[in-house]
Design a protein around this motif. Structure first.
Motif, PDB file in Angstrom:
ATOM      1  N   VAL A  56     -43.142  11.658  15.986  1.00 36.00           N
ATOM      2  CA  VAL A  56     -44.440  11.674  15.353  1.00 36.00           C
ATOM      3  C   VAL A  56     -44.500  10.690  14.233  1.00 36.00           C
ATOM      4  CG1 VAL A  56     -43.948  13.539  13.739  1.00 36.00           C
ATOM      5  CG2 VAL A  56     -46.360  13.223  14.361  1.00 36.00           C
ATOM      6  N   ARG A  57     -45.509   9.749  14.354  1.00 34.90           N
ATOM      7  CA  ARG A  57     -45.646   8.683  13.174  1.00 34.90           C
ATOM      8  C   ARG A  57     -44.428   7.703  13.314  1.00 34.90           C
ATOM      9  NH1 ARG A  57     -50.447   9.669  10.591  1.00 34.90           N
ATOM     10  NH2 ARG A  57     -51.179  11.975  11.049  1.00 34.90           N
ATOM     11  N   GLY A  58     -43.610   7.490  14.298  1.00 30.69           N
ATOM     12  CA  GLY A  58     -42.538   6.941  14.450  1.00 30.69           C
ATOM     13  C   GLY A  58     -41.189   7.394  13.855  1.00 30.69           C
ATOM     14  N   TYR A  59     -41.385   8.684  13.675  1.00 29.07           N
ATOM     15  CA  TYR A  59     -40.063   9.645  12.947  1.00 29.07           C
ATOM     16  C   TYR A  59     -39.755  10.341  14.377  1.00 29.07           C
ATOM     17  CZ  TYR A  59     -41.390   7.732   8.615  1.00 29.07           C
ATOM     18  OH  TYR A  59     -41.445   7.132   7.323  1.00 29.07           O
ATOM     19  N   GLU A  60     -38.450  10.738  14.175  1.00 32.41           N
ATOM     20  CA  GLU A  60     -37.631  11.627  15.296  1.00 32.41           C
ATOM     21  C   GLU A  60     -37.663  12.945  14.241  1.00 32.41           C
ATOM     22  OE1 GLU A  60     -36.628  11.327  18.550  1.00 32.41           O
ATOM     23  OE2 GLU A  60     -37.458   9.427  18.538  1.00 32.41           O
ATOM     24  N   LEU A  61     -38.302  14.111  14.846  1.00 34.29           N
ATOM     25  CA  LEU A  61     -37.973  15.589  14.089  1.00 34.29           C
ATOM     26  C   LEU A  61     -37.610  16.281  15.074  1.00 34.29           C
ATOM     27  CD1 LEU A  61     -41.625  15.160  12.388  1.00 34.29           C
ATOM     28  CD2 LEU A  61     -39.498  14.882  11.262  1.00 34.29           C
ATOM     29  N   SER A  62     -36.996  17.524  14.643  1.00 35.97           N
ATOM     30  CA  SER A  62     -36.474  18.685  15.281  1.00 35.97           C
ATOM     31  C   SER A  62     -37.242  19.773  14.888  1.00 35.97           C
ATOM     32  CB  SER A  62     -35.079  18.904  15.070  1.00 35.97           C
ATOM     33  OG  SER A  62     -34.298  17.801  15.905  1.00 35.97           O
ATOM     34  N   LEU A  63     -37.890  20.637  15.806  1.00 34.01           N
ATOM     35  CA  LEU A  63     -38.748  21.443  15.162  1.00 34.01           C
ATOM     36  C   LEU A  63     -38.408  22.868  15.977  1.00 34.01           C
ATOM     37  CD1 LEU A  63     -42.429  20.106  15.654  1.00 34.01           C
ATOM     38  CD2 LEU A  63     -41.304  20.653  13.449  1.00 34.01           C
ATOM     39  N   ARG A  64     -38.193  23.953  15.351  1.00 33.83           N
ATOM     40  CA  ARG A  64     -37.993  25.229  15.776  1.00 33.83           C
ATOM     41  C   ARG A  64     -39.017  25.696  16.683  1.00 33.83           C
ATOM     42  NH1 ARG A  64     -36.877  26.520  10.134  1.00 33.83           N
ATOM     43  NH2 ARG A  64     -34.723  26.424   9.746  1.00 33.83           N
ATOM     44  N   LEU A  65     -38.929  26.312  17.589  1.00 36.10           N
ATOM     45  CA  LEU A  65     -39.671  27.029  18.692  1.00 36.10           C
ATOM     46  C   LEU A  65     -40.918  27.510  17.955  1.00 36.10           C
ATOM     47  CD1 LEU A  65     -40.107  26.594  21.644  1.00 36.10           C
ATOM     48  CD2 LEU A  65     -39.048  28.752  22.040  1.00 36.10           C
ATOM     49  N   SER A  66     -40.355  28.698  16.879  1.00 30.61           N
ATOM     50  CA  SER A  66     -41.424  29.204  16.188  1.00 30.61           C
ATOM     51  C   SER A  66     -42.542  28.350  15.490  1.00 30.61           C
ATOM     52  CB  SER A  66     -40.778  30.214  15.349  1.00 30.61           C
ATOM     53  OG  SER A  66     -39.895  29.636  14.217  1.00 30.61           O
ATOM     54  N   GLU A  67     -41.959  27.386  15.058  1.00 30.23           N
ATOM     55  CA  GLU A  67     -43.026  26.242  14.247  1.00 30.23           C
ATOM     56  C   GLU A  67     -43.696  25.783  15.167  1.00 30.23           C
ATOM     57  OE1 GLU A  67     -39.664  25.091  10.777  1.00 30.23           O
ATOM     58  OE2 GLU A  67     -39.825  23.875  12.531  1.00 30.23           O
TER      59      GLU A  67
END
Length: 79
Positions: A56-67
């Protein structure tokens, strides 16, 4: 088509429609750049679906499934 980010298949681009969370979690998600209208791309999912790796917006992020369950997205079914 509208769905939750947690249900979006990997390799799919979508746009954030709404955040359904409140309080500190909402603030944290917004601080990561996940705001309504932002383009989000699901890069990978872990074997059991948790966590998701998104761009998102050029960044790699890890998100929990609950998030990810708290983020409504809209995508084009055709591709």
């Amino acid at each position: 088509m509208e769905t939750k980010l947690s249900k979006l298949p990997h390799g799919r681009m979508a746009h954030v429609k709404a955040l359904t969370c409140q309080g500190a979690l909402r603030r944290r998600i917004i601080d990561m750049g996940i705001t309504p209208g932002a383009a989000i791309f699901v890069r990978k999912t872990a074997p059991f679906g948790d966590p998701l790796q998104v761009n998102v917006r050029g960044y790699e992020l890890s998100l929990r499934l609950s998030e990810a369950e708290q983020i409504s997205v809209e995508y084009d079914e055709r591709g």
